[in-house]
Design a protein around this motif. Sequence first.
Motif, PDB file in Angstrom:
ATOM      1  N   THR A  46       0.832  -1.208   0.000  1.00  0.00           N
ATOM      2  CA  THR A  46       0.000   0.000   0.000  1.00  0.00           C
ATOM      3  C   THR A  46       0.865   1.257   0.000  1.00  0.00           C
ATOM      4  OG1 THR A  46      -0.127  -0.026   2.429  1.00  0.00           O
ATOM      5  CG2 THR A  46      -1.887  -1.155   1.207  1.00  0.00           C
ATOM      6  N   TYR A  47       2.180   1.095   0.076  1.00  0.00           N
ATOM      7  CA  TYR A  47       3.100   2.235   0.100  1.00  0.00           C
ATOM      8  C   TYR A  47       3.717   2.522  -1.263  1.00  0.00           C
ATOM      9  CZ  TYR A  47       2.746   1.551   5.120  1.00  0.00           C
ATOM     10  OH  TYR A  47       2.266   1.403   6.399  1.00  0.00           O
ATOM     11  N   ARG A  48       3.535   1.623  -2.208  1.00  0.00           N
ATOM     12  CA  ARG A  48       4.089   1.811  -3.546  1.00  0.00           C
ATOM     13  C   ARG A  48       2.980   2.287  -4.484  1.00  0.00           C
ATOM     14  NH1 ARG A  48       8.919  -1.547  -4.441  1.00  0.00           N
ATOM     15  NH2 ARG A  48       9.434  -2.601  -2.483  1.00  0.00           N
ATOM     16  N   ALA A  49       3.162   3.474  -5.063  1.00  0.00           N
ATOM     17  CA  ALA A  49       2.118   4.057  -5.908  1.00  0.00           C
ATOM     18  C   ALA A  49       1.790   3.174  -7.108  1.00  0.00           C
ATOM     19  CB  ALA A  49       2.538   5.441  -6.378  1.00  0.00           C
ATOM     20  N   ASP A  50       2.803   2.419  -7.604  1.00  0.00           N
ATOM     21  CA  ASP A  50       2.587   1.612  -8.794  1.00  0.00           C
ATOM     22  C   ASP A  50       2.215   0.166  -8.494  1.00  0.00           C
ATOM     23  OD1 ASP A  50       5.018   0.893  -7.738  1.00  0.00           O
ATOM     24  OD2 ASP A  50       6.055   0.739  -9.674  1.00  0.00           O
ATOM     25  N   SER A  51       1.951  -0.162  -7.226  1.00  0.00           N
ATOM     26  CA  SER A  51       1.565  -1.546  -6.906  1.00  0.00           C
ATOM     27  C   SER A  51       0.206  -1.861  -7.508  1.00  0.00           C
ATOM     28  CB  SER A  51       1.526  -1.755  -5.388  1.00  0.00           C
ATOM     29  OG  SER A  51       0.411  -1.091  -4.816  1.00  0.00           O
ATOM     30  N   GLU A  52      -0.036  -3.133  -7.707  1.00  0.00           N
ATOM     31  CA  GLU A  52      -1.314  -3.553  -8.288  1.00  0.00           C
ATOM     32  C   GLU A  52      -2.478  -3.146  -7.392  1.00  0.00           C
ATOM     33  OE1 GLU A  52      -3.265  -7.535 -10.359  1.00  0.00           O
ATOM     34  OE2 GLU A  52      -1.538  -7.753  -9.035  1.00  0.00           O
ATOM     35  N   VAL A  53      -2.300  -3.270  -6.074  1.00  0.00           N
ATOM     36  CA  VAL A  53      -3.356  -2.884  -5.137  1.00  0.00           C
ATOM     37  C   VAL A  53      -3.683  -1.398  -5.259  1.00  0.00           C
ATOM     38  CG1 VAL A  53      -3.801  -2.473  -2.675  1.00  0.00           C
ATOM     39  CG2 VAL A  53      -3.066  -4.726  -3.447  1.00  0.00           C
ATOM     40  N   ASN A  54      -2.665  -0.555  -5.307  1.00  0.00           N
ATOM     41  CA  ASN A  54      -2.925   0.886  -5.378  1.00  0.00           C
ATOM     42  C   ASN A  54      -3.459   1.318  -6.734  1.00  0.00           C
ATOM     43  OD1 ASN A  54      -2.408   1.695  -2.762  1.00  0.00           O
ATOM     44  ND2 ASN A  54      -0.222   1.977  -3.099  1.00  0.00           N
ATOM     45  N   GLY A  65      -8.411   3.319  -9.419  1.00  0.00           N
ATOM     46  CA  GLY A  65      -9.146   3.171 -10.664  1.00  0.00           C
ATOM     47  C   GLY A  65      -8.295   3.094 -11.907  1.00  0.00           C
ATOM     48  N   ALA A  66      -6.972   2.964 -11.745  1.00  0.00           N
ATOM     49  CA  ALA A  66      -6.084   2.857 -12.900  1.00  0.00           C
ATOM     50  C   ALA A  66      -6.031   1.438 -13.446  1.00  0.00           C
ATOM     51  CB  ALA A  66      -4.678   3.314 -12.529  1.00  0.00           C
ATOM     52  N   LEU A  67      -6.640   0.518 -12.727  1.00  0.00           N
ATOM     53  CA  LEU A  67      -6.665  -0.891 -13.117  1.00  0.00           C
ATOM     54  C   LEU A  67      -8.085  -1.402 -12.960  1.00  0.00           C
ATOM     55  CD1 LEU A  67      -4.713  -3.254 -13.937  1.00  0.00           C
ATOM     56  CD2 LEU A  67      -4.625  -3.842 -11.506  1.00  0.00           C
ATOM     57  N   ASP A  68      -8.609  -2.018 -14.005  1.00  0.00           N
ATOM     58  CA  ASP A  68      -9.966  -2.562 -13.977  1.00  0.00           C
ATOM     59  C   ASP A  68      -9.961  -3.928 -13.302  1.00  0.00           C
ATOM     60  OD1 ASP A  68     -12.278  -4.269 -15.451  1.00  0.00           O
ATOM     61  OD2 ASP A  68     -12.813  -2.138 -15.400  1.00  0.00           O
ATOM     62  N   HIS A  69     -11.065  -4.279 -12.630  1.00  0.00           N
ATOM     63  CA  HIS A  69     -11.173  -5.583 -11.977  1.00  0.00           C
ATOM     64  C   HIS A  69     -10.942  -6.729 -12.955  1.00  0.00           C
ATOM     65  CE1 HIS A  69     -12.342  -5.249  -7.707  1.00  0.00           C
ATOM     66  NE2 HIS A  69     -12.751  -4.039  -8.043  1.00  0.00           N
ATOM     67  N   ARG A  70     -11.272  -6.512 -14.219  1.00  0.00           N
ATOM     68  CA  ARG A  70     -11.094  -7.572 -15.211  1.00  0.00           C
ATOM     69  C   ARG A  70      -9.629  -7.777 -15.571  1.00  0.00           C
ATOM     70  NH1 ARG A  70     -15.157  -4.978 -19.464  1.00  0.00           N
ATOM     71  NH2 ARG A  70     -13.957  -3.191 -18.652  1.00  0.00           N
ATOM     72  N   GLU A  71      -8.768  -6.827 -15.167  1.00  0.00           N
ATOM     73  CA  GLU A  71      -7.357  -6.887 -15.531  1.00  0.00           C
ATOM     74  C   GLU A  71      -6.460  -7.380 -14.403  1.00  0.00           C
ATOM     75  OE1 GLU A  71      -6.802  -3.144 -18.483  1.00  0.00           O
ATOM     76  OE2 GLU A  71      -7.372  -2.628 -16.426  1.00  0.00           O
ATOM     77  N   ILE A  72      -7.016  -7.605 -13.227  1.00  0.00           N
ATOM     78  CA  ILE A  72      -6.173  -7.929 -12.080  1.00  0.00           C
ATOM     79  C   ILE A  72      -5.638  -9.358 -12.176  1.00  0.00           C
ATOM     80  CG2 ILE A  72      -7.380  -6.291 -10.605  1.00  0.00           C
ATOM     81  CD1 ILE A  72      -8.807  -8.588  -9.270  1.00  0.00           C
ATOM     82  N   SER A  73      -4.536  -9.589 -11.486  1.00  0.00           N
ATOM     83  CA  SER A  73      -3.895 -10.902 -11.508  1.00  0.00           C
ATOM     84  C   SER A  73      -4.719 -11.939 -10.763  1.00  0.00           C
ATOM     85  CB  SER A  73      -2.510 -10.814 -10.863  1.00  0.00           C
ATOM     86  OG  SER A  73      -2.636 -10.520  -9.472  1.00  0.00           O
ATOM     87  N   ALA A  74      -4.421 -13.197 -11.022  1.00  0.00           N
ATOM     88  CA  ALA A  74      -5.117 -14.283 -10.325  1.00  0.00           C
ATOM     89  C   ALA A  74      -4.846 -14.221  -8.826  1.00  0.00           C
ATOM     90  CB  ALA A  74      -4.681 -15.634 -10.888  1.00  0.00           C
TER      91      ALA A  74
END
Length: 256
Positions: free
Chosen positions: A54-62, A67-76
């Motif tokens: 949660t501290y890395r701006a470019d992490s998948e979670v952040n 909203g920069a990543l759609d739920h359909r695009e997230i990793s398994a």
Amino acid sequence: MSAGIGRRGLRRVEQVMGTAVSLDLADPFDADRLHALADGVFAWLREVDDRFSTYRADSEVNRLQRGALDHREISADLRHVLAECVRLGDETGGWFDAYATGSLDPSGYVKGWSVQVAADRLSAAGAGNFCLNAGGDIRVRGHSSTGRPWRIGVQHPLQRTKLAWVLEVDDTAIATSGAYERGDHVIDPFTGRGATGLSSVTVLGPDLGIADAYATAAFAMGERGIGWLAGHPGHDYAVLAADGRAYTSPGLPSIG
């Protein structure tokens, strides 16, 4: 990073996920195999840190959070973590909540889950005797280099130079949630304030991700969390209340 080869096994310590992570491998493998096993563990934990921090701006979670990543695009893996957080929220009556801080923060499950995955990978690779400790989230299997079960000390949250319990274990997950210096380390999801009533909750069980979430939820509940933990067969617990009273499950493998 620090590492050392003993007469039997290897010990390595690295800073990952904002904490010191130690790996003790007690199998009598040659040095190349021991280092390869350790390399795999720490590479995985660094990958988890990159993606779930949660501290890395470019992490998948952040990226998902803003909203920069759609739920359909997230990793398994992130899909699994989010599904488990929802399930654990339901199981705990909302006391485990990945949004307790007001934004997505699945850390109360991720650290334990990632260590459990690393342990499962070690086992699949043939390692049968190891202790992996990520800042108090611990997975052990087999025996230490002494040939005896692993001895794990649980720090006393009110007397920092002392141990509250010493556990002797050979195949279990151990997760501890404690106030220590930071009383707001665990948030009461129903009030948004730091949880009160307990100083430390340690949960033992077969899966570290679940044990981690149970410890977090029970800590957030306060003293009612003791009864909640008692209703979960297959898990042992050791709890210190804020006033120093101690509670343990009957089967706790304690030696002191």
